[in-house]
Write an enzyme that holds these catalytic residues in place. Sequence first.
Site, PDB file in Angstrom:
ATOM      1  N   HIS A 122       0.879  -1.009  -0.337  1.00 52.06           N
ATOM      2  CA  HIS A 122       0.045  -0.136  -0.333  1.00 52.06           C
ATOM      3  C   HIS A 122       0.692   1.250   0.319  1.00 52.06           C
ATOM      4  CE1 HIS A 122      -4.158  -1.812  -0.038  1.00 52.06           C
ATOM      5  NE2 HIS A 122      -3.551  -2.817   0.665  1.00 52.06           N
ATOM      6  N   THR A 123       2.019   1.293  -0.316  1.00 52.72           N
ATOM      7  CA  THR A 123       2.893   1.871  -0.758  1.00 52.72           C
ATOM      8  C   THR A 123       2.948   3.197  -2.104  1.00 52.72           C
ATOM      9  OG1 THR A 123       4.711   0.470  -0.830  1.00 52.72           O
ATOM     10  CG2 THR A 123       4.717   2.086   0.684  1.00 52.72           C
ATOM     11  N   SER A 126     -11.382 -18.737 -21.900  1.00 52.45           N
ATOM     12  CA  SER A 126     -10.135 -19.288 -21.642  1.00 52.45           C
ATOM     13  C   SER A 126     -10.445 -20.615 -20.813  1.00 52.45           C
ATOM     14  CB  SER A 126     -10.601 -18.647 -20.369  1.00 52.45           C
ATOM     15  OG  SER A 126      -9.697 -18.850 -19.049  1.00 52.45           O
ATOM     16  N   GLY A 185      -8.451 -16.379  -7.440  1.00 52.30           N
ATOM     17  CA  GLY A 185      -8.424 -14.622  -6.151  1.00 52.30           C
ATOM     18  C   GLY A 185      -7.730 -15.216  -4.746  1.00 52.30           C
ATOM     19  N   GLY A 235      -4.656 -13.064  -4.782  1.00 51.91           N
ATOM     20  CA  GLY A 235      -3.936 -11.745  -4.576  1.00 51.91           C
ATOM     21  C   GLY A 235      -2.577 -11.964  -5.300  1.00 51.91           C
ATOM     22  N   LEU A 236      -2.599 -12.543  -6.617  1.00 51.93           N
ATOM     23  CA  LEU A 236      -0.900 -13.091  -6.934  1.00 51.93           C
ATOM     24  C   LEU A 236      -1.351 -12.490  -8.367  1.00 51.93           C
ATOM     25  CD1 LEU A 236      -0.106 -16.385  -5.657  1.00 51.93           C
ATOM     26  CD2 LEU A 236       0.985 -14.334  -4.910  1.00 51.93           C
ATOM     27  N   SER A 237      -2.371 -10.644  -8.479  1.00 49.43           N
ATOM     28  CA  SER A 237      -2.073 -10.518  -9.396  1.00 49.43           C
ATOM     29  C   SER A 237      -2.727 -10.982 -11.087  1.00 49.43           C
ATOM     30  CB  SER A 237      -1.236  -9.708  -9.908  1.00 49.43           C
ATOM     31  OG  SER A 237      -0.674  -8.796  -8.960  1.00 49.43           O
ATOM     32  N   ASP A 242       1.836  -3.651  -9.560  1.00 50.19           N
ATOM     33  CA  ASP A 242       1.864  -5.342  -9.968  1.00 50.19           C
ATOM     34  C   ASP A 242       2.308  -4.794 -11.730  1.00 50.19           C
ATOM     35  OD1 ASP A 242       0.391  -5.472  -8.220  1.00 50.19           O
ATOM     36  OD2 ASP A 242      -1.615  -5.446  -8.184  1.00 50.19           O
ATOM     37  N   TYR A 255     -10.300  -0.939   0.326  1.00 52.49           N
ATOM     38  CA  TYR A 255      -9.603  -0.414  -0.855  1.00 52.49           C
ATOM     39  C   TYR A 255      -9.208   1.481  -1.506  1.00 52.49           C
ATOM     40  CZ  TYR A 255      -4.922  -0.608  -3.740  1.00 52.49           C
ATOM     41  OH  TYR A 255      -3.446   0.215  -4.617  1.00 52.49           O
TER      42      TYR A 255
HETATM   43  C1  GLA Z   1      -3.269  -4.649  -4.834  1.00 55.90           C
HETATM   44  C2  GLA Z   1      -3.219  -3.320  -6.600  1.00 55.90           C
HETATM   45  C3  GLA Z   1      -1.970  -2.691  -6.061  1.00 55.90           C
HETATM   46  C4  GLA Z   1      -0.734  -2.418  -5.000  1.00 55.90           C
HETATM   47  C5  GLA Z   1      -1.055  -3.521  -3.745  1.00 55.90           C
HETATM   48  C6  GLA Z   1      -0.962  -2.742  -2.536  1.00 55.90           C
HETATM   49  O1  GLA Z   1      -2.236  -5.642  -5.088  1.00 55.90           O
HETATM   50  O2  GLA Z   1      -3.710  -4.264  -7.292  1.00 55.90           O
HETATM   51  O3  GLA Z   1      -1.041  -1.596  -6.715  1.00 55.90           O
HETATM   52  O4  GLA Z   1      -1.992  -1.213  -4.097  1.00 55.90           O
HETATM   53  O5  GLA Z   1      -2.324  -4.109  -4.261  1.00 55.90           O
HETATM   54  O6  GLA Z   1       0.333  -2.687  -2.099  1.00 55.90           O
END
Ligand code: GLA
Length: 390
Positions: A33-34, A66, A123, A125-127, A173, A223
Site C-alpha cells: 500500500h505504498t 479461457s 482469487g 491476490g497474486l495478480s 502489479d 482498497y
Molecule cells: C493491489 C494493487 C497494487 C497495490 C497493492 C497493495 O495489489 O493492485 O497496486 O496497491 O494492492 O500494496
Amino acid sequence: MKQLRDAFAEKFGGGQGALLFFAPGRVNLIGEHTDYNGGHVFPCALSVGTYAVARKREDTKLRFYSMNFPEKGIIDADIEELTYEEKHDWANYPKGVIAAFKKHGYAVSSGFDIAFFGNIPNGAGLSSSASIELVMGTVLEETSDWSVDRVEMVKLAQEAENEFVGVNCGIMDQFAIGMGKRDHAVLLNCNTLDYRYTPVELDSHALIIANTNKRRGLADSKYNERRSQCETALAALQTELKIHSLGDLTEEAFEAHKHLIDDPVVQKRAKHAVYENRRTIKAVDLLDQGDIEGFGALMNDSHRSLRDDYEVTGRELDALVEAAWAEGAVGSRMTGAGFGGCTISIVKKDDVDSFLTNVGDRYKKAVDLEADFYVVEIGDGAKRMEEERI
Ligand code: GLA
C-alpha cells in the site's frame, strides 16, 4: 501447453500461425500500500502465470476463450467497439488493454482469436488480472509493426485496469509482471518509476507463499477507502509541507507534522504509508548486505503495521502469519491488497517440510480453513515464448 494448443485448435479451427505468450503473476516481498502513495515496492514475478495462444484475424473480430472459465464459452467482441460489458466478465481485461493501446495511438487494425490458460491460484491476490493484461499487451506488440517501451506497456495496462475495468490500483502489479527478471526482485520508486533489480539469494532459506483461501469480499471498496484516506492525510500535510506524496516524507518529518491530520484513523493510515516506504528501502539494503534475518524482521514489522495502522489484514491473514511466526519463520507478512489472499514467508530450507505441516495445522485450528502452500520460484516478465520451449 499442449492442452492449450488443443483448446485453441478446437475453438478456433486449427493452430496454424498461432503464437504462444506468457505473463507471470507477482508476489510483493515488502512495500505494501505504498505504490499509490508515491513510495517504494519490492515485488518479484512468479514462474506461474497466464499463457495465451493467439492468432491475428483478417477482420476486426475478437474471440476470447479461457480454459479457466470454460462455462463462459467463447466471448465475442470487436476492436471497433471496445466498451466494458458485464457479460464479458474476465475478457474485459484484455479488451481494456486493446482499448488503452488504441487510445494512445498504437494501431490495432485486425482482431484476434486467443485462448488463455492461467495457473495462478484463483482469487489469491497474486495478480492474475495484471497478468492477463500484460499477456495481451505482449500479444499486441509482437503481432504488430510497432514496438512499445516496456514501461509504457506497463502504464497502459494499469490505465486499462483503472479506466476500463474501474479498479483504482497502483502500478506495482503491472510493473512487476511487465518488468520481472528471473531470480530477482525489483525495487521500484513509484513516484519516479526509477527501479533497480536485486538478486534474491536466500542461500539456506526458501520463500513460501501461503494462501488463506479466504475470499476477498469487499476488497475493492476498502482498497478505495484507504486510498482516499491517504489523499486526505496528504492534503492536510501539504498545508505546511511542500510534498508531492506521502512517499516524500521521512518518519521524523511525519512525526513532526502528524498533528495536522485531525482524524486519528486517517493519521494511522498515513503513518503506515510513510513508515512502510522507509522500511522497504531499509529492507532492500539489508538484503543487499546478505542480512536475511534483518530483512525478515522488517517483513514482520510490515505485517504489524498493516494489521494495526492500515487495518487491511483480517482474521485469516493474521492467523496464518502468527502460525508462521510461531513455527520459526525468519519473516512473514501478508502480501498484496490484503483482506484475504496470501502471506509470504522466509523459512529455513531445512525447516520447510515441518513448516508446511505445522503452519497448516495451526491455521486450520485457528480459523477452520485449509491453507495452500507454494515454494516461490522467481520468473521472468511477460514475453513471447519460443516454440521449442512449449
Ligand atoms: C493491489 C494493487 C497494487 C497495490 C497493492 C497493495 O495489489 O493492485 O497496486 O496497491 O494492492 O500494496
